[in-house]
Design a protein around this motif. Structure first.
Motif, PDB file in Angstrom:
ATOM      1  N   PHE A 182      13.188   3.632  10.482  1.00  0.00           N
ATOM      2  CA  PHE A 182      13.859   4.929  10.517  1.00  0.00           C
ATOM      3  C   PHE A 182      13.343   5.751  11.701  1.00  0.00           C
ATOM      4  O   PHE A 182      14.133   6.372  12.432  1.00  0.00           O
ATOM      5  N   ALA A 183      12.028   5.752  11.910  1.00  0.00           N
ATOM      6  CA  ALA A 183      11.434   6.487  13.037  1.00  0.00           C
ATOM      7  C   ALA A 183      11.908   5.924  14.363  1.00  0.00           C
ATOM      8  O   ALA A 183      12.083   6.675  15.344  1.00  0.00           O
ATOM      9  N   MET A 184      12.120   4.618  14.430  1.00  0.00           N
ATOM     10  CA  MET A 184      12.651   4.002  15.646  1.00  0.00           C
ATOM     11  C   MET A 184      14.027   4.574  15.993  1.00  0.00           C
ATOM     12  O   MET A 184      14.320   4.893  17.156  1.00  0.00           O
ATOM     13  N   ASN A 185      14.866   4.728  14.978  1.00  0.00           N
ATOM     14  CA  ASN A 185      16.187   5.333  15.199  1.00  0.00           C
ATOM     15  C   ASN A 185      16.064   6.794  15.622  1.00  0.00           C
ATOM     16  O   ASN A 185      16.821   7.272  16.471  1.00  0.00           O
ATOM     17  N   GLU A 186      15.115   7.506  15.038  1.00  0.00           N
ATOM     18  CA  GLU A 186      14.887   8.895  15.448  1.00  0.00           C
ATOM     19  C   GLU A 186      14.467   8.966  16.909  1.00  0.00           C
ATOM     20  O   GLU A 186      14.876   9.883  17.638  1.00  0.00           O
ATOM     21  N   ASN A 187      13.654   8.021  17.345  1.00  0.00           N
ATOM     22  CA  ASN A 187      13.194   8.034  18.732  1.00  0.00           C
ATOM     23  C   ASN A 187      14.323   7.752  19.712  1.00  0.00           C
ATOM     24  O   ASN A 187      14.337   8.272  20.833  1.00  0.00           O
ATOM     25  N   ILE A 188      15.274   6.930  19.298  1.00  0.00           N
ATOM     26  CA  ILE A 188      16.479   6.746  20.120  1.00  0.00           C
ATOM     27  C   ILE A 188      17.235   8.066  20.219  1.00  0.00           C
ATOM     28  O   ILE A 188      17.702   8.458  21.297  1.00  0.00           O
ATOM     29  N   GLU A 189      17.343   8.774  19.088  1.00  0.00           N
ATOM     30  CA  GLU A 189      18.043  10.063  19.054  1.00  0.00           C
ATOM     31  C   GLU A 189      17.390  11.078  19.982  1.00  0.00           C
ATOM     32  O   GLU A 189      18.075  11.894  20.618  1.00  0.00           O
ATOM     33  N   ARG A 190      16.078  11.049  20.073  1.00  0.00           N
ATOM     34  CA  ARG A 190      15.362  11.981  20.952  1.00  0.00           C
ATOM     35  C   ARG A 190      15.791  11.807  22.400  1.00  0.00           C
ATOM     36  O   ARG A 190      15.962  12.784  23.132  1.00  0.00           O
ATOM     37  N   SER A 367      12.436   1.169  22.519  1.00  0.00           N
ATOM     38  CA  SER A 367      12.830  -0.161  22.970  1.00  0.00           C
ATOM     39  C   SER A 367      12.270  -0.462  24.352  1.00  0.00           C
ATOM     40  O   SER A 367      11.913   0.431  25.120  1.00  0.00           O
ATOM     41  N   LEU A 368      12.210  -1.729  24.629  1.00  0.00           N
ATOM     42  CA  LEU A 368      11.860  -2.240  25.951  1.00  0.00           C
ATOM     43  C   LEU A 368      12.788  -3.421  26.169  1.00  0.00           C
ATOM     44  O   LEU A 368      12.679  -4.442  25.485  1.00  0.00           O
ATOM     45  N   LEU A 369      13.734  -3.291  27.104  1.00  0.00           N
ATOM     46  CA  LEU A 369      14.765  -4.309  27.201  1.00  0.00           C
ATOM     47  C   LEU A 369      15.200  -4.541  28.637  1.00  0.00           C
ATOM     48  O   LEU A 369      15.126  -3.635  29.476  1.00  0.00           O
ATOM     49  N   PRO A 370      15.646  -5.748  28.948  1.00  0.00           N
ATOM     50  CA  PRO A 370      16.153  -6.023  30.295  1.00  0.00           C
ATOM     51  C   PRO A 370      17.336  -5.120  30.615  1.00  0.00           C
ATOM     52  O   PRO A 370      18.112  -4.762  29.726  1.00  0.00           O
ATOM     53  N   ILE A 371      17.474  -4.757  31.887  1.00  0.00           N
ATOM     54  CA  ILE A 371      18.550  -3.836  32.252  1.00  0.00           C
ATOM     55  C   ILE A 371      19.921  -4.509  32.176  1.00  0.00           C
ATOM     56  O   ILE A 371      20.946  -3.839  32.199  1.00  0.00           O
ATOM     57  N   TYR A 372      19.941  -5.820  32.099  1.00  0.00           N
ATOM     58  CA  TYR A 372      21.129  -6.587  31.734  1.00  0.00           C
ATOM     59  C   TYR A 372      20.636  -7.957  31.292  1.00  0.00           C
ATOM     60  O   TYR A 372      19.461  -8.298  31.452  1.00  0.00           O
ATOM     61  N   ASN A 373      21.490  -8.755  30.710  1.00  0.00           N
ATOM     62  CA  ASN A 373      21.085 -10.029  30.137  1.00  0.00           C
ATOM     63  C   ASN A 373      20.404 -10.924  31.171  1.00  0.00           C
ATOM     64  O   ASN A 373      20.926 -11.143  32.264  1.00  0.00           O
ATOM     65  N   ASN A 374      19.201 -11.399  30.838  1.00  0.00           N
ATOM     66  CA  ASN A 374      18.398 -12.303  31.667  1.00  0.00           C
ATOM     67  C   ASN A 374      17.784 -11.635  32.899  1.00  0.00           C
ATOM     68  O   ASN A 374      17.224 -12.325  33.754  1.00  0.00           O
ATOM     69  N   SER A 375      17.862 -10.332  33.005  1.00  0.00           N
ATOM     70  CA  SER A 375      17.240  -9.641  34.141  1.00  0.00           C
ATOM     71  C   SER A 375      15.721  -9.644  33.990  1.00  0.00           C
ATOM     72  O   SER A 375      15.189  -9.637  32.878  1.00  0.00           O
ATOM     73  N   ASN A 376      15.024  -9.664  35.132  1.00  0.00           N
ATOM     74  CA  ASN A 376      13.563  -9.563  35.088  1.00  0.00           C
ATOM     75  C   ASN A 376      13.098  -8.133  35.366  1.00  0.00           C
ATOM     76  O   ASN A 376      11.931  -7.901  35.657  1.00  0.00           O
TER      77      ASN A 376
END
Length: 520
Positions: A182-190, A367-376
Motif C-alpha cells: 500500500f505504501a508503495m502505491n502511495e509513493n507512486i502517488e507522491r 520503483s527502479l526500472l529500465p527506461i524501456y524494455n531491455n535498456s541498460n
C-alpha cells in the motif's frame, strides 16, 4: 502625436510564456501596423522551463516533463503529431509505454505474492478513483470528513480493509506485506501529484483535476521538440536569455503622462542592473519562485508594491512540490541474456523489520526500472524531502545507496541483479529544488487551499478599486501550470494558461484574429 505600440514583456520562456508569445506575435503580425512591441525575457541560458530533454548513452531522456497525459484532446499531442515528433529512429524514454511485466519485491529479497499485491493495489486504485470522482461510494470507502487529506482518506480506507480481513490474517508478515505494498502505491502517488506528504494533499479538490482520455505516451523526439516548434515562430531577437528579473514595479494609482506623451506603468529590474519598461507583463515563473518572491513584503520582495493579499494568500496556501528523476547507466559486461527487471520496491513500514543498510532517501522510491524494455539505463523517481536530498548527494553516495538497495531486493549474486560501483557507470539526475529559477517541480492543491486559490492566481492586476482611481489596466498577468484550475501540474495546463493570457490582451485591444490562425 505618433501612437505608441503597447509594450508586452513575458517573463519566462517555458511552455506558458512561449505559447503566449506565439499567439501575441502572430496576432500582431497579422494586423496592418504590427500591434504590439513584444519580447520574452528568460532568466536561464535555455528555453523550455521545466521541459528539459537530455541524452544518456544514445537515449533521449526527460529531466522534466515526461508524459502526454491522455492523447485525446491534448494540445501537446496535437502539436507533436503535427511536427512529426511522435516517431524516431533513436530510442527514447518509455518508448514502449508503461512496463507490463514488473516484479514486486520486499527488502528481504522475497518476491511479493500476487495474493497480496493484487488486492491491495486494487483497493488503492478504487480509493483514488473515488477521490477523483470516477467511482461512487461503496462498502470500503471511508466516510469523508471536512478538511480531509488524501493521505488520511487512503489510510482510513486501508484500516477498514484490514479490519474486515483481520480474521483471515495468519501472521504479522502478511499484514506488514500489505502495508508495504500500500505504501508503495502511495509513493507512486507522491510523484504523480508532487505532494511529498499525501497528508498535505487536499481531498475535496482532487475531483476537480481533469484528465484527457486515451493512452499516456512520451514524445519520441523529446518534449523539447514542442518548445522548439513554439519558439521557431518567434523572431530570435525577441527572446532574451540570461535576463533574470529581480523586481517588478507596478502602479496601483493613476500615473502621469511622460514628457514624450506616453506612460509605461511597469518597470522590470534585472539581475544585471538593467531596467525595462512595459505596459503589460505576463509573469510565468513557477509557484515556487512566487512563494519566494512574496516572503519579504517590506519592499524587498519580487513585487513593488507588494501583491494584494488575495494574491499572496493564494500563493502561500497552494502546494508546490519537488519531484526529481534519477537515471543510472548500467555497464553491459554481464551475461547478455540477463536484463534488469522492472522492479517495484515494497519497503517494510515496521521499523523492526527494516534493513538499516538501505539509506533513508531511497525508502520512499517506488520503483527502479529500465527506461524501456531491455535498456541498460534505469530510472527511479523521488519526491519530497527525499528528492531534495538526492540533489545534495555525491554521485558515489548515490551509486553506493542504490547498489546496496538492489542487492537487498534482488539478491542474485551471479547476474545483473547484483550492482557494484563498477557496474553503474553513469549518474544523471534532475535538480529542480535547488535551481533558483524554479525552486521545485509542480503545484498541487494543499490542505487549506482550494481551486478558488488557483483562480486567484490567474487574476490579473490591478483589480478594480472602489475609490474611483483608474490605474492602467492589465499591468501584471499571470500564467503557468499553477494558474489552471483543472489542469494544474501539467504542460497542457501551462499551455492553456498561455493561450488565456494572450487572449486577455487581444480582447483588451479588441484585436480580432481568426482562431484558426492561433494556438487554442
Amino acid at each position: 502625436m505618433v501612437s505608441k505600440k503597447p509594450k508586452i514583456v513575458i517573463i519566462g520562456a517555458g511552455m506558458a510564456g512561449l505559447v503566449a508569445a506565439h499567439n501575441l506575435y502572430r496576432a500582431s503580425t497579422l494586423s496592418s501596423d504590427h500591434l504590439f512591441d513584444l519580447c520574452v525575457v528568460e532568466g536561464g541560458d535555455r528555453i523550455g522551463g521545466r521541459i528539459n530533454t537530455s541524452e544518456l548513452n544514445g537515449n533521449l531522456i526527460e529531466l522534466g516533463a515526461t508524459w502526454i497525459h491522455g492523447i485525446v484532446g491534448s494540445p501537446v499531442h496535437q502539436i507533436a503529431q503535427q511536427i512529426g515528433a511522435l516517431h524516431s529512429d533513436k530510442p527514447w524514454e518509455r518508448m514502449d509505454g508503461f512496463p507490463e511485466d514488473s516484479v514486486t519485491a520486499f527488502e528481504d529479497g522475497s518476491v511479493a505474492d500476487p495474493s497480496i499485491v493484487d488486492p491491495i493495489s486494487n483497493l488503492y486504485r478504487n480509493l483514488m478513483e473515488f477521490a477523483k470522482g470516477k467511482k461512487k461510494k461503496k462498502n470500503r470507502i471511508p466516510p469523508i470528513l471536512k478538511g480531509m487529506s488524501i493521505g488520511e482518506f487512503l489510510r482510513r480506507g486501508l484500516d477498514e480493509y484490514c479490519a474486515q480481513r483481520l480474521h483471515h490474517l495468519c501472521n504479522l508478515l502478511s499484514s506488514d506485506g500489505e502495508e508495504a505494498v500500500f505504501a508503495m502505491n502511495e509513493n507512486i502517488e507522491r510523484t504523480y501529484t508532487g505532494a511529498g506528504d499525501l497528508f498535505n494533499l487536499d481531498f475535496n479538490s482532487e475531483h476537480e483535476y481533469q484528465e484527457f482520455p486515451g493512452e499516456e505516451i512520451t514524445i519520441a523526439k523529446g518534449y523539447s521538440s514542442i518548445i522548439e516548434y513554439l519558439a521557431s515562430a518567434i523572431p530570435l531577437g525577441m527572446i532574451h536569455l540570461s535576463k533574470k528579473v529581480v523586481k517588478v514595479e507596478w502602479c496601483v494609482e493613476e500615473i502621469s503622462v511622460n514628457y514624450d506623451g506616453f506612460s509605461t506603468p511597469v518597470k522590470l529590474h534585472f539581475e544585471d542592473g538593467s531596467v525595462m519598461e512595459a505596459d503589460h507583463v505576463i509573469v510565468t515563473v513557477s509557484l515556487g519562485v512566487l512563494k519566494s518572491g512574496i516572503k519579504d513584503q517590506h519592499g524587498n520582495g519580487m513585487f513593488s508594491p507588494p501583491l494584494p493579499s488575495f494574491k499572496t494568500q493564494a500563493i502561500s496556501r497552494l502546494g508546490f512540490g519537488v519531484v526529481n528523476k534519477l537515471f543510472l547507466q548500467l555497464n553491459q559486461n554481464q551475461n547478455q541474456n540477463q536484463v534488469f527487471p522492472s522492479l517495484q520496491m515494497a519497503f517494510h513500514q515496521d521499523n523492526s523489520c527494516r534493513d538499516e543498510s538501505i539509506p533513508w532517501w531511497i525508502r520512499r522510491t517506488a520503483s527502479l526500472l529500465p527506461i524501456y524494455n531491455n535498456s541498460n539505463v534505469v530510472l527511479a523517481w523521488f519526491a519530497g524531502k527525499e528528492a531534495v536530498e538526492l540533489e545534495a548527494l555525491q554521485d558515489e553516495e548515490i551509486i553506493d545507496g542504490v547498489s546496496m538497495t538492489i542487492s537487498k531486493f534482488l539478491p542474485n549474486s551471479d547476474g545483473i541483479h547484483k550492482c557494484s560501483n563498477g557496474e553503474i557507470s553513469g549518474v544523471v539526475r534532475s535538480r529542480w529544488a535547488s535551481d533558483p529559477l524554479f525552486m521545485g517541480s509542480y503545484s498541487y492543491v494543499a490542505v487549506g487551499s482550494s481551486g478558488d486559490d488557483i483562480d486567484s492566481m490567474a487574476k490579473p492586476l490591478p483589480i478594480s478599486t472602489k475609490d474611483g482611481s483608474t490605474p492602467p489596466p492589465l499591468q501584471i498577468l499571470f500564467a503557468g501550470e499553477a494558474t489552471h484550475r483543472t489542469h494544474y501540474s501539467t504542460t497542457h495546463g501551462a499551455y492553456y494558461s498561455g493561450v488565456r493570457e494572450a487572449n486577455r490582451l487581444l480582447q483588451h485591444y479588441k484585436c480580432a484574429v481568426s482562431s484558426e490562425l492561433l494556438l487554442h
